[in-house]
Enzyme design. Structure first.
Site, PDB file in Angstrom:
ATOM      1  N   ASP A 102     -90.521  25.231 -43.142  1.00  0.00           N
ATOM      2  CA  ASP A 102     -91.698  25.129 -44.005  1.00  0.00           C
ATOM      3  C   ASP A 102     -92.888  25.893 -43.409  1.00  0.00           C
ATOM      4  O   ASP A 102     -93.469  26.757 -44.043  1.00  0.00           O
ATOM      5  CB  ASP A 102     -92.063  23.663 -44.304  1.00  0.00           C
ATOM      6  CG  ASP A 102     -92.282  22.829 -43.044  1.00  0.00           C
ATOM      7  OD1 ASP A 102     -92.013  23.309 -41.924  1.00  0.00           O
ATOM      8  OD2 ASP A 102     -92.728  21.666 -43.179  1.00  0.00           O
ATOM      9  N   PHE A 154    -104.821  22.401 -41.651  1.00  0.00           N
ATOM     10  CA  PHE A 154    -103.723  21.477 -41.935  1.00  0.00           C
ATOM     11  C   PHE A 154    -103.470  21.459 -43.436  1.00  0.00           C
ATOM     12  O   PHE A 154    -104.389  21.256 -44.227  1.00  0.00           O
ATOM     13  CB  PHE A 154    -104.052  20.067 -41.424  1.00  0.00           C
ATOM     14  CG  PHE A 154    -102.800  19.242 -41.243  1.00  0.00           C
ATOM     15  CD1 PHE A 154    -102.055  19.327 -40.078  1.00  0.00           C
ATOM     16  CD2 PHE A 154    -102.360  18.410 -42.261  1.00  0.00           C
ATOM     17  CE1 PHE A 154    -100.889  18.587 -39.921  1.00  0.00           C
ATOM     18  CE2 PHE A 154    -101.199  17.668 -42.105  1.00  0.00           C
ATOM     19  CZ  PHE A 154    -100.458  17.750 -40.940  1.00  0.00           C
TER      20      PHE A 154
HETATM   21  P1  IMP Z   1     -94.247  23.961 -34.675  1.00  0.00           P
HETATM   22  O1  IMP Z   1     -93.076  23.529 -33.856  1.00  0.00           O
HETATM   23  O2  IMP Z   1     -95.549  23.721 -33.978  1.00  0.00           O
HETATM   24  O3  IMP Z   1     -94.103  25.387 -35.165  1.00  0.00           O
HETATM   25  O4  IMP Z   1     -94.346  23.003 -35.896  1.00  0.00           O
HETATM   26  C1  IMP Z   1     -93.552  23.129 -37.004  1.00  0.00           C
HETATM   27  C2  IMP Z   1     -93.601  21.892 -37.831  1.00  0.00           C
HETATM   28  O5  IMP Z   1     -94.841  21.202 -37.728  1.00  0.00           O
HETATM   29  C3  IMP Z   1     -93.476  22.256 -39.291  1.00  0.00           C
HETATM   30  O6  IMP Z   1     -92.128  22.344 -39.654  1.00  0.00           O
HETATM   31  C4  IMP Z   1     -94.194  21.116 -39.961  1.00  0.00           C
HETATM   32  O7  IMP Z   1     -93.311  20.045 -40.178  1.00  0.00           O
HETATM   33  C5  IMP Z   1     -95.246  20.683 -38.972  1.00  0.00           C
HETATM   34  N1  IMP Z   1     -96.543  21.249 -39.334  1.00  0.00           N
HETATM   35  C6  IMP Z   1     -97.171  22.314 -38.805  1.00  0.00           C
HETATM   36  N2  IMP Z   1     -98.345  22.550 -39.411  1.00  0.00           N
HETATM   37  C7  IMP Z   1     -98.439  21.626 -40.375  1.00  0.00           C
HETATM   38  C8  IMP Z   1     -99.426  21.378 -41.403  1.00  0.00           C
HETATM   39  O8  IMP Z   1    -100.439  22.076 -41.558  1.00  0.00           O
HETATM   40  N3  IMP Z   1     -99.153  20.340 -42.231  1.00  0.00           N
HETATM   41  C9  IMP Z   1     -98.053  19.543 -42.112  1.00  0.00           C
HETATM   42  N4  IMP Z   1     -97.114  19.757 -41.201  1.00  0.00           N
HETATM   43  C10 IMP Z   1     -97.301  20.794 -40.332  1.00  0.00           C
END
Ligand code: IMP
Length: 191
Positions: A102, A154
């Site tokens: 996502d 966010f």
């Molecule tokens: P990463 O491992 O930091 O790249 O995080 C990835 C995951 O964090 C995504 O698959 C989302 O589930 C969650 N995430 C990151 N940013 C957001 C946001 O703005 N809203 C909600 N979920 C987020």
């Protein structure tokens, strides 16, 4: 809801998302033309709406499977530790694999999943993310296809949640904390 009062402002409309997916699906079809069967791997839970729309735009034989990783809990901050809560049902070895994420935020989730899947020796391994927040990156991971690059905000909707809410919005919206909320209003807790 126990979190601080907030409202949501639309950032990307449902129509823009649909148009972008159509374009991306065309590019994926070109990349995987002639595949016996593309294994489309959704990262739960945030990709479930995206993957549903994406596969319906693909004129390729596809199999759909899912991996679930540990998430942020109910907080807006990323946890660096990524754990696999649910693995693929089938084998990835020798397969054409497309990982569907996502949001690439810090990139730790995608990097972890790609390392895992590379170790299973797929024939081809590609990635697509609906949203990319390059300003937040802590790894050098980069998806092969990106729906939209967004600022460090966010977001919710189109499968993406804030504390398990708002996944059912048909568009992507930014979460805005209400400024008139009292300072001692409860913060969302990590779990
Ligand atoms: P990463 O491992 O930091 O790249 O995080 C990835 C995951 O964090 C995504 O698959 C989302 O589930 C969650 N995430 C990151 N940013 C957001 C946001 O703005 N809203 C909600 N979920 C987020």
């Amino acid at each position: 809801m126990s979190e601080r009062p907030y409202h949501i402002e639309q950032m990307i409309s449902a129509k823009s998302i649909a148009a972008r997916i159509e374009t991306l699906a065309g590019e994926i079809e070109t990349e995987f033309a002639g595949t016996k069967q593309l294994l489309v791997v959704g990262l739960l839970r945030g990709s479930f709406v995206f993957i549903a729309d994406l596969v319906r735009e693909l004129s390729l034989p596809v199999e759909v499977d899912f991996i679930e990783t540990s998430s942020y809990g109910n907080a807006m901050q990323s946890s660096r530790e990524v754990r696999i809560l649910k693995d693929l049902r089938g084998k990835a070895e020798g397969r054409d694999v497309l990982v569907v994420e996502d949001i690439v935020d810090t990139g730790h989730t995608l990097a972890h999943v790609l390392t895992l899947l590379k170790g299973r020796r797929p024939a081809r391994l590609r990635t697509i993310a609906l949203l990319d927040k390059p300003a937040r990156r802590e790894t050098n991971v980069k998806a092969d296809w990106i729906g939209f690059e967004i600022p460090d905000e966010f977001v919710v909707g189109y499968g993406i949640d804030y504390a398990q809410h708002n996944r059912n919005l048909p568009y992507i919206g930014r979460v805005r904390m209400d400024v008139d909320a009292p300072d001692d209003a409860p913060e969302v807790k990590k779990c």
